[in-house]
Design a protein around this motif. Structure first.
Motif, PDB file in Angstrom:
ATOM      1  N   GLY A 131       0.811  -1.214   0.000  1.00  7.78           N
ATOM      2  CA  GLY A 131       0.000   0.000   0.000  1.00  7.78           C
ATOM      3  C   GLY A 131       0.840   1.257   0.000  1.00  7.78           C
ATOM      4  O   GLY A 131       0.556   2.224  -0.720  1.00  7.78           O
ATOM      5  N   LYS A 181      -3.504  -4.541   0.472  1.00  3.96           N
ATOM      6  CA  LYS A 181      -4.259  -5.347   1.446  1.00  3.96           C
ATOM      7  C   LYS A 181      -4.882  -6.603   0.830  1.00  3.96           C
ATOM      8  O   LYS A 181      -4.177  -7.524   0.510  1.00  3.96           O
ATOM      9  N   VAL A 215      -6.633   1.423  -0.188  1.00  2.00           N
ATOM     10  CA  VAL A 215      -5.901   0.254   0.312  1.00  2.00           C
ATOM     11  C   VAL A 215      -6.797  -0.567   1.248  1.00  2.00           C
ATOM     12  O   VAL A 215      -6.754  -1.790   1.241  1.00  2.00           O
ATOM     13  N   GLY A 235       0.394  -4.609  -4.541  1.00  2.00           N
ATOM     14  CA  GLY A 235      -0.257  -3.304  -4.521  1.00  2.00           C
ATOM     15  C   GLY A 235      -0.511  -2.883  -5.956  1.00  2.00           C
ATOM     16  O   GLY A 235       0.030  -3.474  -6.891  1.00  2.00           O
ATOM     17  N   ASP A 243      -6.919   6.730  -1.685  1.00  2.00           N
ATOM     18  CA  ASP A 243      -6.189   5.610  -1.106  1.00  2.00           C
ATOM     19  C   ASP A 243      -7.247   4.585  -0.684  1.00  2.00           C
ATOM     20  O   ASP A 243      -7.868   4.705   0.365  1.00  2.00           O
TER      21      ASP A 243
END
Ligand SMILES: Cc1ncc(COP(=O)(O)O)c(C=O)c1O
Length: 379
Positions: free
Chosen positions: A101, A245, A215, A254, A213
């Motif tokens: 991330g 994640k 993530v 990622g 974001d």
């Protein structure tokens, strides 16, 4: 347990569990104890532990080719990229794979600077974006920026949910506005749809790149593939989404998803990473997305979220349930750390947050009503 403490840096406060294997929402210790996992190993176990389709895909890929870098074409990488783009909001047409991330966020900020020719990044109080230099400098939460000193210059802090605080900073030196659309670690804080719409409008007006974001919120956690494009988010689609994640169900991976406009500024060698796009991770990505689809996990998240909210109203010391889907912050009248501990005594794993009253739930997307009943009985 002792050996791990002896040979590893003591950087994590561990729960008193040594896990051996897992399945679905359960993890098991070597002596056969079962623990209900409502935390998913930091929100990673989206498809649940050891989803058979994901495990099989990883096994098969491991027997064919573990890794080759981006200097060659690969059908495994092509499949993962195509699948990821196919579930993304329409405007996001290209992906860049990396390993975590924080790396996704570093690359997102870099792309924003490259495409805008500007340097400054606006992020928000309470947001968490990772621990590498640029990402930790973008993190205005607790002691993180302190840990990351000296910080990368050009990071400024706006107040989450307050568009005027953003407007005041958004001059023509700003490359990007980056946010966790639901702030997880801060205690699962979400703004109203107007805030996200105003951010989009501000970015369009001032030539600023909008980065979500996702993530934590991405890959089905909110009951939709992404927070981007959701009703709760005012149907706003950013210019860049970052992911990690649960994207690989536990295999580190990622990604950044970007628009054509951003992609048009990125040339050969502008970004890179050895491991990004490796075959094992790519097989895990494709299988993760397929498993979520085949098991209709998005629908499951929405249904079980509603059930959890309804049942939580029966628990007298629950004040409120914040968040969306399976990124939930249960707010108590008393200290959540004590409740976290008492749940652990009952073999239920949850997460704390930087809000002392909020307990976080980040369970696998296959959580069922019967598991919610177990939590409610314990509460
Ligand atoms: C919202 C968000 N962004 C970025 C990160 C950093 O991800 P990683 O730990 O994979 O570098 C995290 C990790 O907790 C996160 O929750």
């Amino acid at each position: 347990m002792t050996n791990e403490d002896q040979f590893q840096l003591a950087t994590y406060k561990k729960m008193p569990i040594a896990v051996e294997h897992g399945t679905g929402v359960w993890i098991y210790t070597s002596d056969g104890e079962s623990w209900l996992d409502l935390y998913g190993g930091h929100a990673v176990a989206g498809t649940g532990h050891c989803h058979p389709h994901v495990v099989e895909a990883i096994r098969k890929q491991a027997g064919e080719l573990l890794f080759y870098s981006n200097l060659v074409y690969s059908s495994a990488r092509a499949r993962a990229a195509e699948k990821l783009v196919s579930i993304a909001p329409k405007a996001l047409t290209k992906t860049f794979f990396c390993n975590s991330g924080t790396e996704a966020n570093e690359n997102a900020m870099r792309m924003a600077r490259m495409s805008s020719g500007r340097e400054k990044i606006i992020t928000f109080s309470g947001g968490f974006h990772g621990r590498t230099a640029d990402a930790i400098s973008a993190t205005f939460l607790g002691k993180y920026r302190e840990i990351g000193k000296p910080n990368v210059p050009g990071h400024v802090e706006a107040e989450f949910g307050n568009i005027e605080s953003v407007r005041a900073l958004a001059d023509n030196t700003v490359a990007a506005i980056m946010l966790e659309p639901i702030q997880s670690m801060a205690g699962v804080r979400m703004a109203g749809p107007d805030f996200y719409r105003s951010l989009r409008a501000l970015c369009d007006e001032r030539g600023i790149v909008l980065i979500y974001d996702e993530v934590q919120t991405g890959i089905g956690r909110t009951g939709q593939w992404f927070f981007a494009g959701s009703d709760a988010g005012g149907s706003v689609v950013p210019d860049v989404i970052t992911l990690a994640k649960s994207l690989g169900s536990g295999v580190p991976v990622g990604a950044c998803l970007v628009t054509d406009a951003i992609a048009s500024h990125i040339k050969e060698n502008d970004l890179g990473t050895t491991f990004g796009g490796g075959m094992l991770a790519m097989a895990a990505v494709t299988a993760t997305l397929e498993a979520i689809e085949e098991d209709r996990m998005l629908e499951n998240v929405r249904r079980v979220e509603a059930y959890l909210r309804a049942r939580s109203r029966e628990v007298e010391h629950v004040q409120a349930v914040h968040g969306l889907g399976f990124l939930l912050g249960v707010e108590f009248k008393e200290n959540a750390a004590a409740i976290h501990k008492r749940l652990l005594d009952r073999k239920i794993i949850t997460g704390t947050s930087s809000n002392p009253k909020v307990l976080r739930l980040l369970p696998p997307l296959c959580l069922e009503e019967s598991h919610v009943d177990m939590l409610m009985a314990a509460l």
